[in-house]
Design a protein around this motif. Structure first.
Motif, PDB file in Angstrom:
ATOM      1  N   UNK A 252      -2.983   7.906  -9.215  1.00 16.18           N
ATOM      2  CA  UNK A 252      -3.303   9.249  -9.690  1.00 16.18           C
ATOM      3  C   UNK A 252      -4.783   9.310 -10.064  1.00 16.18           C
ATOM      4  N   UNK A 253      -5.379  10.456  -9.845  1.00 17.80           N
ATOM      5  CA  UNK A 253      -6.805  10.613 -10.176  1.00 17.80           C
ATOM      6  C   UNK A 253      -7.027  10.307 -11.655  1.00 17.80           C
ATOM      7  N   UNK A 254      -7.845   9.305 -11.987  1.00 16.38           N
ATOM      8  CA  UNK A 254      -8.027   8.942 -13.396  1.00 16.38           C
ATOM      9  C   UNK A 254      -8.909   9.937 -14.150  1.00 16.38           C
TER      10      UNK A 254
ATOM     11  N   UNK B 216      -7.943  15.048 -22.497  1.00 14.89           N
ATOM     12  CA  UNK B 216      -8.052  16.472 -22.832  1.00 14.89           C
ATOM     13  C   UNK B 216      -9.157  17.142 -22.024  1.00 14.89           C
ATOM     14  N   UNK B 217     -10.289  16.468 -21.889  1.00 17.81           N
ATOM     15  CA  UNK B 217     -11.425  17.038 -21.159  1.00 17.81           C
ATOM     16  C   UNK B 217     -11.111  17.182 -19.676  1.00 17.81           C
ATOM     17  N   UNK B 218     -10.526  16.145 -19.082  1.00 16.69           N
ATOM     18  CA  UNK B 218     -10.303  16.146 -17.635  1.00 16.69           C
ATOM     19  C   UNK B 218      -8.955  16.736 -17.226  1.00 16.69           C
ATOM     20  N   UNK B 219      -8.043  16.861 -18.161  1.00 20.48           N
ATOM     21  CA  UNK B 219      -6.729  17.396 -17.807  1.00 20.48           C
ATOM     22  C   UNK B 219      -5.914  16.455 -16.939  1.00 20.48           C
ATOM     23  N   UNK B 220      -6.176  15.154 -17.060  1.00 24.26           N
ATOM     24  CA  UNK B 220      -5.453  14.139 -16.293  1.00 24.26           C
ATOM     25  C   UNK B 220      -4.949  13.061 -17.233  1.00 24.26           C
ATOM     26  N   UNK B 221      -3.913  12.333 -16.796  1.00 24.52           N
ATOM     27  CA  UNK B 221      -3.294  11.339 -17.667  1.00 24.52           C
ATOM     28  C   UNK B 221      -3.779   9.916 -17.414  1.00 24.52           C
ATOM     29  N   UNK B 222      -4.089   9.587 -16.174  1.00 25.84           N
ATOM     30  CA  UNK B 222      -4.361   8.199 -15.815  1.00 25.84           C
ATOM     31  C   UNK B 222      -5.703   7.713 -16.357  1.00 25.84           C
ATOM     32  N   UNK B 223      -5.719   6.452 -16.791  1.00 20.88           N
ATOM     33  CA  UNK B 223      -6.954   5.784 -17.219  1.00 20.88           C
ATOM     34  C   UNK B 223      -6.988   4.406 -16.559  1.00 20.88           C
ATOM     35  N   UNK B 224      -8.121   4.055 -16.006  1.00 20.45           N
ATOM     36  CA  UNK B 224      -8.289   2.744 -15.381  1.00 20.45           C
ATOM     37  C   UNK B 224      -8.938   1.789 -16.370  1.00 20.45           C
TER      38      UNK B 224
ATOM     39  N   UNK C  14      -4.137  -2.780 -30.488  1.00 21.53           N
ATOM     40  CA  UNK C  14      -2.710  -3.096 -30.570  1.00 21.53           C
ATOM     41  C   UNK C  14      -1.806  -1.885 -30.735  1.00 21.53           C
ATOM     42  N   UNK C  15      -2.363  -0.677 -30.822  1.00 18.43           N
ATOM     43  CA  UNK C  15      -1.509   0.513 -30.816  1.00 18.43           C
ATOM     44  C   UNK C  15      -1.155   0.854 -29.371  1.00 18.43           C
ATOM     45  N   UNK C  16      -0.192   1.732 -29.167  1.00 15.01           N
ATOM     46  CA  UNK C  16       0.411   1.879 -27.843  1.00 15.01           C
ATOM     47  C   UNK C  16      -0.571   2.328 -26.760  1.00 15.01           C
ATOM     48  N   UNK C  17      -1.410   3.317 -27.073  1.00 17.21           N
ATOM     49  CA  UNK C  17      -2.366   3.763 -26.069  1.00 17.21           C
ATOM     50  C   UNK C  17      -3.355   2.669 -25.706  1.00 17.21           C
ATOM     51  N   UNK C  18      -3.805   1.929 -26.713  1.00 21.92           N
ATOM     52  CA  UNK C  18      -4.744   0.837 -26.478  1.00 21.92           C
ATOM     53  C   UNK C  18      -4.094  -0.303 -25.715  1.00 21.92           C
ATOM     54  N   UNK C  19      -2.828  -0.586 -26.023  1.00 24.55           N
ATOM     55  CA  UNK C  19      -2.113  -1.634 -25.299  1.00 24.55           C
ATOM     56  C   UNK C  19      -1.930  -1.275 -23.829  1.00 24.55           C
ATOM     57  N   UNK C  20      -1.797   0.004 -23.535  1.00 24.88           N
ATOM     58  CA  UNK C  20      -1.603   0.429 -22.150  1.00 24.88           C
ATOM     59  C   UNK C  20      -2.822   0.119 -21.285  1.00 24.88           C
ATOM     60  N   UNK C  21      -3.990  -0.055 -21.907  1.00 22.90           N
ATOM     61  CA  UNK C  21      -5.194  -0.406 -21.151  1.00 22.90           C
ATOM     62  C   UNK C  21      -5.663  -1.822 -21.494  1.00 22.90           C
TER      63      UNK C  21
ATOM     64  N   UNK D 114       0.499   5.157 -17.778  1.00 23.22           N
ATOM     65  CA  UNK D 114      -0.735   5.908 -17.536  1.00 23.22           C
ATOM     66  C   UNK D 114      -1.990   5.040 -17.581  1.00 23.22           C
ATOM     67  N   UNK D 115      -1.818   3.743 -17.443  1.00 25.16           N
ATOM     68  CA  UNK D 115      -2.963   2.841 -17.347  1.00 25.16           C
ATOM     69  C   UNK D 115      -2.857   2.007 -16.082  1.00 25.16           C
ATOM     70  N   UNK D 116      -3.953   1.854 -15.366  1.00 26.83           N
ATOM     71  CA  UNK D 116      -3.974   1.071 -14.125  1.00 26.83           C
ATOM     72  C   UNK D 116      -5.092   0.039 -14.196  1.00 26.83           C
TER      73      UNK D 116
END
Length: 423
Positions: A201-203, A129-137, A146-153, A169-171
């Motif tokens: 993508x810019x994280x 929300x702060x950065x306006x970007x989706x990707x997280x490294x 174990x929830x979906x967002x946490x599993x993605x990273x 959206x996780x790299x």
């Protein structure tokens, strides 16, 4: 120790096959105090698991229990969503006075929900929300929930596969020493960020554990963490430190990142923040990142007031003089390290490496199944330890911070015997 066959029938017939810890410890526990658990037949087990790090102050800590009982006996609020309560106010003031101010940390405090993965989800959502970007490294062998967002990273293939859908959206990037020192830190990461043709993508943010607990007790060097913070600043990315298992004094200082001398943009805290094993988590962030709209991240169980009570008691008991607690943890850690050195020297052909900080340690074996056999034998001898690492190849030691030197010696002797008898 002679163990009679416990009645596990209701667990085996009614409870889901997803259960895990109970399979490694096939008994029925009945009570617990300090660093010991007791099954229904009265057998005692020395606990070097501590609720996966949720019981840093031991089972049923008497000071925390007294505070909780007093609160319940006077009909204190038990459920309050995010309403203002006396218990929450007291916790916030205590946390500010004993944890944030002494460390010159400016964080706002968010109660995102009762579990660690709730805290991680809120951190990821806020960063985007702060950065306006989706990707997280994230990093190789990371575990964030174990929830979906946490599993993605999260790195573990078995846990990721349980999602049943693509995790986006996780790299992942290499964690410290992933290439055994043959590649300069962040060479690959920074090259991808600078190359417009890299496909990265810019994280919005980078999320990291200073010590990867589930990943195999992989310890990041302070200089690696400092370089990561500098990289995030150069590249306009937020740094999230997941301190869910390694915070609350596990590595020595209250926050595990203190040794590196960095101030993350966002910090997630859970497990032992309540002090008593009660569900509670925090998401801490710099004030300028507090761009939430009221109710934008919601949840029924954000206001676990009994947990506020025990958390306050834990802070007042153990962190009024934080240096004493930190010194004790480091001293106990040195005791563990000496024992692991001895075990390694005795089993040079079998032990690959030992590693850790404070009171979190791992013993890795060349044979991938050895750690599970050691843990199984330790249980038979009255010691509770778990395994970690992508293939369960590491014996993980996570005793309570309040463990006595005598209890440590007892447990480490059982560990040494378990290694010896599973050769």
């Amino acid at each position: 120790m002679t163990i009679t066959q416990p009645d596990l029938s209701v667990f085996e017939t009614l409870e889901s096959e997803v259960r895990s810890y109970c399979r490694g410890w096939p008994t029925v526990f009945d009570r617990a105090q300090g660093s010991r658990m007791y099954d229904e037949d009265g057998h005692a087990y020395l606990d070097f698991f501590a609720g996966a790090g949720s019981l840093n102050y031991g089972h049923n800590n008497p000071v925390l229990k007294r505070a909780l009982l007093d609160y319940l006996e006077r009909d204190g609020v038990t459920h309050g969503l995010d309403m203002s309560t006396t218990a929450k106010r007291t916790f916030l003031r205590t946390f500010q006075d004993l944890v944030l101010r002494p460390r010159d940390l400016p964080y706002k405090v968010m109660f995102p929900g009762p579990t660690g993965t709730n805290a991680v989800e809120s951190a990821l959502k806020l960063a985007r929300k702060v950065k306006g970007r989706e990707a997280v490294v994230s990093f190789t062998n990371a575990f964030h929930g174990m929830s979906l967002g946490s599993l993605a990273v999260t790195g573990n293939a078995f846990k990721r596969a349980g999602a049943g859908i693509p995790l986006v959206h996780g790299t992942p990037m290499p964690f410290d020493n992933y290439f055994d020192g043959t590649v300069p830190d962040f060479l690959w990461f920074e090259r991808l960020l600078q190359d417009q043709g890299s496909g990265l993508d810019k994280p919005a943010a980078v999320i990291v554990e200073t010590v990867q607990g589930e990943g195999g007790i992989n310890v990041a060097r302070p200089e690696w963490l400092r370089a990561l913070k500098e990289l995030c600043e150069r590249q306009d990315m937020l740094l999230i430190v997941d301190d869910i298992q390694m915070g609350c004094g596990r590595t020595g200082a209250f926050f595990s990142f203190e040794e590196a001398g960095i101030t993350p943009d966002i910090v997630t805290v859970s497990k032992s923040i309540s002090g008593y094993g009660l569900p509670m988590s925090l998401c801490l962030f710099r004030p300028e990142l507090d761009v939430w709209e009221p109710g934008e991240h919601n949840g029924t169980f954000r206001g676990n007031n009994p947990a506020f009570v025990t958390a306050t008691a834990a802070l007042e008991t153990y962190w009024t003089d934080g240096s004493a607690m930190e010194k004790q943890t480091r001293t106990r850690g040195e005791q563990v390290e000496r024992a692991l050195i001895s075990i390694t020297e005795e089993n040079l052909a079998d032990v690959k490496e030992y590693r850790g900080r404070g009171l979190v340690w791992g013993l890795e074996f060349h044979a991938k199944d050895r750690a599970a056999r050691v843990a199984r034998r330790a249980f038979e001898l009255g010691l509770l330890i778990e395994t970690s690492g992508p293939q369960g190849e590491v014996v993980k030691l996570l005793p309570a911070l309040t463990v006595t030197p005598g209890e440590l010696d007892e447990g480490l002797s059982i560990l040494a015997r378990s290694v010896r008898e599973t050769a």
